[in-house]
Design an enzyme around this catalytic site. Structure first.
Site, short mmCIF file in Angstrom:
data_model
loop_
_atom_site.label_atom_id
_atom_site.label_comp_id
_atom_site.label_asym_id
_atom_site.label_seq_id
_atom_site.Cartn_x
_atom_site.Cartn_y
_atom_site.Cartn_z
N TYR A 120 0.84 -1.20 0.00
CA TYR A 120 0.00 0.00 0.00
C TYR A 120 0.87 1.25 0.00
CZ TYR A 120 0.77 0.45 5.09
OH TYR A 120 1.33 0.58 6.34
N CYS A 121 0.26 2.34 -0.47
CA CYS A 121 0.94 3.64 -0.51
C CYS A 121 -0.05 4.70 -0.03
CB CYS A 121 1.46 3.92 -1.93
SG CYS A 121 0.15 3.94 -3.19
N TYR A 122 -0.02 5.88 -0.62
CA TYR A 122 -0.95 6.93 -0.22
C TYR A 122 -2.34 6.70 -0.78
CZ TYR A 122 3.16 9.56 1.22
OH TYR A 122 4.31 9.95 1.84
#
Length: 108
Positions: A70-72
């Site tokens: 996951y990221c932003y």
């Protein structure tokens, strides 16, 4: 799967990712946001991953293990997911919506 078949990652919803994290204790969860954001808050058990550290992980993880990234917002995680697939990892997932939505799904 034949050696010549391309390996691709899957984009999954935060709810699907949360269910996978809950049910697969051996899943590896990577947070690919910047280090300051990771330090401010990340999922329990998530490891911070930067581009220069990908190579170090390639030899340490099973190719058929579950990787959840996951990221932003769900964009940068796709780049990392594809890199793992390029090295023949077969169960790679990018979380649509990113950290905040995944954290909310896990809390619910």
């Amino acid at each position: 799967m034949r050696p010549s078949d391309p390996v691709t990652y899957q984009c999954i919803s935060p709810a699907a990712a949360a269910a996978m994290i809950r049910s697969e204790a051996a899943a590896t969860v990577f947070d690919v946001r910047d280090l300051a954001s990771y330090r401010q808050g990340h999922l329990e058990g998530a490891m911070h991953l930067q581009m220069e550290r990908v190579a170090a992980w390639l030899g340490r993880l099973p190719r058929d293990g579950t990787l959840i990234i996951y990221c932003y917002h769900g964009n940068a995680s796709q780049v990392y997911a594809q890199m793992f697939c390029d090295f023949r990892f077969t169960r790679v997932y990018s979380v649509d919506g990113g950290y905040e939505r995944l954290a909310t799904a896990l809390a619910g």
